[in-house]
Design a protein around this motif. Structure first.
Motif, short mmCIF file in Angstrom:
data_model
loop_
_atom_site.label_atom_id
_atom_site.label_comp_id
_atom_site.label_asym_id
_atom_site.label_seq_id
_atom_site.Cartn_x
_atom_site.Cartn_y
_atom_site.Cartn_z
N MET A 176 13.30 18.16 -17.99
CA MET A 176 11.99 17.53 -17.89
C MET A 176 12.00 16.62 -16.66
O MET A 176 12.88 15.80 -16.50
N THR A 177 11.00 16.79 -15.82
CA THR A 177 10.90 15.95 -14.61
C THR A 177 10.44 14.54 -15.01
O THR A 177 9.89 14.34 -16.09
N PRO A 178 10.62 13.56 -14.11
CA PRO A 178 10.12 12.21 -14.41
C PRO A 178 8.63 12.19 -14.72
O PRO A 178 8.19 11.47 -15.62
N GLU A 179 7.85 12.97 -14.00
CA GLU A 179 6.41 13.02 -14.25
C GLU A 179 6.11 13.61 -15.62
O GLU A 179 5.21 13.14 -16.32
N GLU A 180 6.85 14.63 -16.01
CA GLU A 180 6.66 15.24 -17.33
C GLU A 180 7.04 14.25 -18.44
O GLU A 180 6.39 14.21 -19.48
N TYR A 181 8.08 13.44 -18.19
CA TYR A 181 8.48 12.45 -19.18
C TYR A 181 7.39 11.38 -19.35
O TYR A 181 7.08 11.00 -20.47
N ILE A 182 6.83 10.95 -18.24
CA ILE A 182 5.72 9.98 -18.31
C ILE A 182 4.60 10.56 -19.16
O ILE A 182 4.08 9.89 -20.06
N GLU A 183 4.23 11.79 -18.91
CA GLU A 183 3.17 12.43 -19.68
C GLU A 183 3.55 12.57 -21.15
O GLU A 183 2.70 12.36 -22.04
N ALA A 184 4.81 12.89 -21.43
CA ALA A 184 5.26 13.02 -22.82
C ALA A 184 5.17 11.68 -23.55
O ALA A 184 4.74 11.63 -24.70
N VAL A 185 5.57 10.60 -22.88
CA VAL A 185 5.48 9.26 -23.47
C VAL A 185 4.01 8.94 -23.78
O VAL A 185 3.67 8.54 -24.89
N LEU A 186 3.15 9.13 -22.80
CA LEU A 186 1.74 8.80 -22.98
C LEU A 186 1.09 9.68 -24.05
O LEU A 186 0.27 9.19 -24.85
N ASP A 187 1.46 10.95 -24.10
CA ASP A 187 0.92 11.84 -25.13
C ASP A 187 1.34 11.39 -26.52
O ASP A 187 0.53 11.38 -27.46
N LEU A 188 2.62 11.01 -26.67
CA LEU A 188 3.10 10.55 -27.97
C LEU A 188 2.40 9.26 -28.38
O LEU A 188 1.94 9.13 -29.52
N VAL A 189 2.29 8.32 -27.46
CA VAL A 189 1.63 7.05 -27.77
C VAL A 189 0.18 7.29 -28.16
O VAL A 189 -0.33 6.66 -29.08
N ASP A 190 -0.45 8.23 -27.51
CA ASP A 190 -1.84 8.54 -27.82
C ASP A 190 -2.01 9.11 -29.23
O ASP A 190 -3.08 9.03 -29.82
N ARG A 191 -0.94 9.66 -29.80
CA ARG A 191 -0.99 10.24 -31.15
C ARG A 191 -0.71 9.23 -32.25
O ARG A 191 -0.89 9.54 -33.44
N ILE A 192 -0.25 8.03 -31.91
CA ILE A 192 0.02 7.03 -32.94
C ILE A 192 -1.31 6.65 -33.60
O ILE A 192 -2.24 6.25 -32.91
N PRO A 193 -1.40 6.79 -34.91
CA PRO A 193 -2.67 6.51 -35.59
C PRO A 193 -3.05 5.02 -35.55
O PRO A 193 -2.15 4.16 -35.49
N PRO A 194 -4.33 4.72 -35.61
CA PRO A 194 -4.76 3.32 -35.71
C PRO A 194 -4.09 2.64 -36.91
O PRO A 194 -3.93 3.25 -37.97
N GLY A 195 -3.67 1.40 -36.71
CA GLY A 195 -3.02 0.65 -37.77
C GLY A 195 -1.54 0.90 -37.89
O GLY A 195 -0.88 0.32 -38.75
N ARG A 196 -0.99 1.76 -37.05
CA ARG A 196 0.43 2.09 -37.07
C ARG A 196 1.03 1.80 -35.70
O ARG A 196 0.30 1.70 -34.70
N VAL A 197 2.34 1.66 -35.63
CA VAL A 197 3.03 1.36 -34.37
C VAL A 197 4.35 2.10 -34.28
O VAL A 197 4.88 2.57 -35.29
N MET A 198 4.87 2.16 -33.09
CA MET A 198 6.24 2.60 -32.82
C MET A 198 6.87 1.57 -31.90
O MET A 198 6.16 0.95 -31.09
N SER A 199 8.16 1.42 -31.99
CA SER A 199 8.86 0.56 -31.04
C SER A 199 9.13 1.37 -29.77
O SER A 199 9.08 2.61 -29.78
N TYR A 200 9.42 0.66 -28.69
CA TYR A 200 9.77 1.34 -27.44
C TYR A 200 10.95 2.27 -27.67
O TYR A 200 10.97 3.41 -27.21
N GLY A 201 11.95 1.79 -28.43
CA GLY A 201 13.12 2.60 -28.73
C GLY A 201 12.80 3.82 -29.57
O GLY A 201 13.38 4.90 -29.36
N ALA A 202 11.89 3.69 -30.52
CA ALA A 202 11.50 4.82 -31.35
C ALA A 202 10.80 5.89 -30.52
O ALA A 202 11.02 7.09 -30.72
N VAL A 203 9.96 5.48 -29.58
CA VAL A 203 9.32 6.44 -28.69
C VAL A 203 10.39 7.19 -27.90
O VAL A 203 10.37 8.42 -27.81
N ALA A 204 11.34 6.45 -27.34
CA ALA A 204 12.43 7.08 -26.58
C ALA A 204 13.22 8.04 -27.46
O ALA A 204 13.52 9.17 -27.05
N ASP A 205 13.55 7.61 -28.67
CA ASP A 205 14.32 8.46 -29.59
C ASP A 205 13.55 9.72 -29.96
O ASP A 205 14.13 10.81 -30.06
#
Length: 104
Positions: free
Chosen positions: A1-30
C-alpha cells in the motif's frame, strides 16, 4: 500500500465510525495493519491532523478518550450532540469504542 493509499484507507475507516462511537488512533492503525503493513498510532494522528477535516475527526481520540487541548471544546460539542458516552471531559472508551466488522 502506497502512502497515499494508506491516507485514504485511514480516512475511509474514520468515515465509517458511527455517530456516538469512537476509535483510538492506535485502534485505527491496528485495524488497517494487516492490509497496510503499518501499525502506528502516531502516523494515524499525523494523517488526521493534516487530512481529517473532511471526516468525523472527533471520533478518533487518544487511548484515554481525550483530544488535543485545542480541539476539546469543539469535539465535546460534537460528542454531546451525537450522544457519545462521556466521563467528565473525555469519551468513555469502554462504552463508546467501535471496531469495524470483519472483512473491511
Amino acid at each position: 500500500m502506497t502512502p497515499e493509499e494508506y491516507i485514504e484507507a485511514v480516512l475511509d475507516l474514520v468515515d465509517r465510525i458511527p455517530p456516538g462511537r469512537v476509535m483510538s488512533y492506535g485502534a485505527v492503525a491496528d485495524a488497517l495493519a494487516e492490509r497496510s503493513g503499518r501499525a502506528s498510532a502516531r502516523l494515524v494522528g499525523a494523517i488526521m491532523a493534516r487530512h481529517g477535516g473532511a471526516v468525523g475527526w472527533h471520533r478518533v481520540v487518544n487511548a484515554a478518550g481525550a483530544m488535543p487541548p485545542e480541539l476539546v471544546a469543539q469535539a465535546r460539542e460534537r460528542w454531546l450532540a451525537e450522544g457519545t458516552p462521556m466521563r467528565r471531559d473525555r469519551v468513555d472508551m469502554r462504552a463508546a469504542g467501535w471496531w469495524p466488522a470483519e472483512g473491511m
